[in-house]
Design an enzyme around this catalytic site. Structure first.
Site, PDB file in Angstrom:
ATOM      1  N   LYS A  76     -16.168  -3.354  -3.448  1.00 61.99           N
ATOM      2  CA  LYS A  76     -16.365  -2.557  -2.226  1.00 61.99           C
ATOM      3  C   LYS A  76     -16.705  -1.154  -2.686  1.00 61.99           C
ATOM      4  O   LYS A  76     -16.147  -0.677  -3.677  1.00 61.99           O
ATOM      5  CB  LYS A  76     -15.078  -2.541  -1.410  1.00 61.99           C
ATOM      6  CG  LYS A  76     -15.149  -1.781  -0.096  1.00 61.99           C
ATOM      7  CD  LYS A  76     -13.741  -1.705   0.523  1.00 61.99           C
ATOM      8  CE  LYS A  76     -13.752  -1.096   1.906  1.00 61.99           C
ATOM      9  NZ  LYS A  76     -12.372  -0.716   2.328  1.00 61.99           N
TER      10      LYS A  76
ATOM     11  N   ASP B  84      -3.481  -4.365   0.108  1.00 57.83           N
ATOM     12  CA  ASP B  84      -4.678  -5.174  -0.150  1.00 57.83           C
ATOM     13  C   ASP B  84      -4.296  -6.659  -0.138  1.00 57.83           C
ATOM     14  O   ASP B  84      -3.221  -7.027  -0.600  1.00 57.83           O
ATOM     15  CB  ASP B  84      -5.291  -4.802  -1.511  1.00 57.83           C
ATOM     16  CG  ASP B  84      -5.895  -3.395  -1.523  1.00 57.83           C
ATOM     17  OD1 ASP B  84      -6.013  -2.766  -0.452  1.00 57.83           O
ATOM     18  OD2 ASP B  84      -6.259  -2.920  -2.621  1.00 57.83           O
TER      19      ASP B  84
ATOM     20  N   HIS C  20      -0.869   1.806   0.982  1.00 58.24           N
ATOM     21  CA  HIS C  20      -1.655   2.994   0.657  1.00 58.24           C
ATOM     22  C   HIS C  20      -2.636   3.331   1.783  1.00 58.24           C
ATOM     23  O   HIS C  20      -2.870   2.527   2.679  1.00 58.24           O
ATOM     24  CB  HIS C  20      -2.383   2.788  -0.686  1.00 58.24           C
ATOM     25  CG  HIS C  20      -3.259   1.569  -0.736  1.00 58.24           C
ATOM     26  ND1 HIS C  20      -2.779   0.284  -0.848  1.00 58.24           N
ATOM     27  CD2 HIS C  20      -4.606   1.433  -0.678  1.00 58.24           C
ATOM     28  CE1 HIS C  20      -3.788  -0.568  -0.856  1.00 58.24           C
ATOM     29  NE2 HIS C  20      -4.907   0.097  -0.750  1.00 58.24           N
TER      30      HIS C  20
HETATM   31  C1  OGA Z   1      -9.443   0.094   0.114  1.00 57.92           C
HETATM   32  C2  OGA Z   1      -8.704   1.265  -0.380  1.00 57.92           C
HETATM   33  C3  OGA Z   1      -8.687   3.362  -1.528  1.00 57.92           C
HETATM   34  C4  OGA Z   1      -9.584   4.459  -1.983  1.00 57.92           C
HETATM   35  O1  OGA Z   1     -10.660   0.199   0.308  1.00 57.92           O
HETATM   36  O2  OGA Z   1      -8.781  -0.959   0.310  1.00 57.92           O
HETATM   37  O3  OGA Z   1      -7.504   1.235  -0.346  1.00 57.92           O
HETATM   38  O4  OGA Z   1      -9.147   5.221  -2.847  1.00 57.92           O
HETATM   39  N1  OGA Z   1      -9.385   2.318  -0.878  1.00 57.92           N
HETATM   40  O5  OGA Z   1     -10.687   4.589  -1.471  1.00 57.92           O
HETATM   41 NI    NI Z   2      -6.761  -0.777  -0.281  1.00 55.50          NI
END
Ligand code: OGA
Ligand code: NI
Length: 335
Positions: free
Chosen positions: A202, A223, A277
Site C-alpha cells: 500500500k 492491521d 495505531h
Molecule cells: C496503514 C497504516 C501507517 C503509516 O496504512 O495501515 O497504519 O505510517 N499506515 O502511514
Molecule cells: Ni496500519
C-alpha cells in the site's frame, strides 16, 4: 467530475485555510487533544546485523509481546533501494489526476487493489486525510499488473527489486518470531500459507492539511495482516496507543517499522499483540508511507498454532479462513 480525492480537496483547502467538515474529527479523537506532546515513543529498535541469533529472537519476542511494534535497522535493504521506492511512488502521486485515475479501483470491484480513497465513511461519517494505492507484489501468481503504475517507467522494476529484498527480511523476521514461541523456524510461515503468503503493498499519500490538529490520516486500527513492514518518508505521522495515550513513533532514517497484525496475534494465541495505531497529518509537508502487508491466501485457514494450545492455554481465537476474517472485520461483525 465530483472531487473525491483528498489530494484534490487538499489543494483547495490549502488555498482557503479550512477543511471540509467531514474531515474534522470529534474532540475525543482530535490529535491536538489526544496526543502526548513533547514525547516521542522510543519503540524497540532491533539491529538485524547482530550475529547473536538468540539475542535477536529474545528482543523480537519481547517487542512483539509488549509493544506489537518495533523498528529494524541494518536489515540489508540498501538506502538506494529505499530511496528509489520512495521516489517512484511519489512520482506516481504527482502525476496529473487523470493518469492516476487510469489505475483506480473500478467501481463495484470487490478487491482492494487500485488507486483510491476510502469511500465508506467512518464512525460519525468522518473521513481520513489520505489517498492510497494498493497492489500485490508477491507471489507472481497473485499479481495484477493492471493496478501497477505505468508511470514512472521504472516503477515496476524498482518495486520488484524492493520486494525481492524485502522477502529476505520477512523470512528472517518470521523465523525469529517462530523461534520466540519455541517453535521451529518455519512453523509461523507454514501457519500463514507457506510459500503462498501474499505481499500486498500500500502507498499512503497524506497531502498537507491546513488544520492538522483537527484531522487524522488513517484512523485508529490494528492491521489484519500477519506482520506489516513499513517504510515512511521523513515527515512525522505514525502514532501508537500505549498505556491509554497516543504517542508519536520516532522516525529513524532507513529503518523498517514492523507492526504485529491480527493474524500473528491469532497464530500465537495472544502472546504477540496486534498494535493499535493511527496517523496524523502535517500543515506544510506531504507525508507518504509504504506499508507491506504479509497476508495469508484468502482461502487459507488461520488459527492458534496447535503446539501452543493445551489445557492451561485453551484457544483464544477461532480458526477461520482469512477471507472470512477480513469480511467480519470490514463489516464490523464479531469474529
Ligand atoms: C496503514 C497504516 C501507517 C503509516 O496504512 O495501515 O497504519 O505510517 N499506515 O502511514
Ligand atoms: Ni496500519
Amino acid at each position: 467530475m465530483e472531487i473525491e480525492r483528498v489530494q484534490e480537496i487538499a489543494s483547495l483547502s490549502n488555498l482557503n485555510g479550512t477543511i471540509p467538515i467531514e474531515f474534522i474529527r470529534s474532540e475525543n479523537e482530535q490529535p491536538a487533544t489526544t496526543t502526548i506532546h513533547g514525547v516521542t515513543l522510543e519503540v524497540p529498535v532491533i539491529d538485524l546485523s547482530d550475529l547473536d541469533d538468540q539475542k535477536l529472537v529474545a528482543s523480537i519476542f519481547e517487542a512483539s509481546k509488549d509493544w506489537g511494534i518495533f523498528q529494524v535497522v541494518n536489515h540489508d535493504i540498501t538506502s538506494e533501494v529505499i530511496s528509489k521506492l520512495q521516489k517512484v511512488g511519489k512520482e506516481f502521486f504527482e502525476l496529473p489526476q487523470e493518469e492516476k485515475e487510469a489505475i483506480a479501483k473500478p467501481v463495484g470491484y470487490k478487491g482492494v487493489e487500485g488507486y483510491g480513497t476510502k469511500l465508506q465513511k467512518e464512525v460519525e461519517g468522518k473521513k481520513g486525510w489520505v489517498d492510497h494505492l494498493f497492489h500485490r507484489v508477491w507471489p507472481p501468481s497473485a499479481i495484477n499488473y493492471q493496478f501497477w503504475p505505468k508511470n514512472p517507467p521504472s516503477y515496476r522494476e524498482t518495486n520488484e527489486q524492493y520486494t525481492s529484498m524485502l522477502i529476505g527480511v520477512a523470512n528472517k523476521l518470521l523465523g525469529f518470531l517462530s523461534k520466540g514461541l519455541g517453535l521451529e523456524e518455519g512453523e509461523i510461515k507454514q501457519g500463514l500459507g507457506g510459500e503462498d503468503l501474499t505481499y500486498m503493498l500500500k502507498i499512503n499519500y497524506y497531502p498537507p492539511c491546513p488544520c492538522p490538529e483537527l484531522a487524522l490520516g488513517v484512523v485508529p486500527h490494528t492491521d489484519m495482516s500477519s506482520i506489516t513492514i513499513l517504510v515512511p518518508n521523513e515527515v512525522q505521522g505514525l502514532q501508537v496507543f500505549k498505556d491509554d495515550h497516543w504517542y508519536d513513533v520516532a522516525y529513524i532514517p532507513n529503518a523498517l517499522i514492523i507492526h504485529i497484525g491480527d493474524q500473528m496475534e491469532i497464530l500465537s494465541n495472544g502472546i504477540y499483540k496486534s498494535v493499535y495505531h493511527r496517523t496524523t497529518v502535517n500543515k506544510e509537508k506531504t507525508r507518504m508511507s509504504w506499508p507491506m502487508f504479509l497476508e495469508p491466501p484468502s482461502e487459507f485457514e488461520v488459527g492458534p498454532i496447535p503446539k501452543l494450545i493445551n489445557q492451561d492455554n485453551p484457544p483464544k481465537y477461532k480458526t477461520k479462513k482469512y477471507k472470512d476474517y477480513v469480511y467480519c472485520k470490514l463489516n464490523k461483525l464479531p469474529q
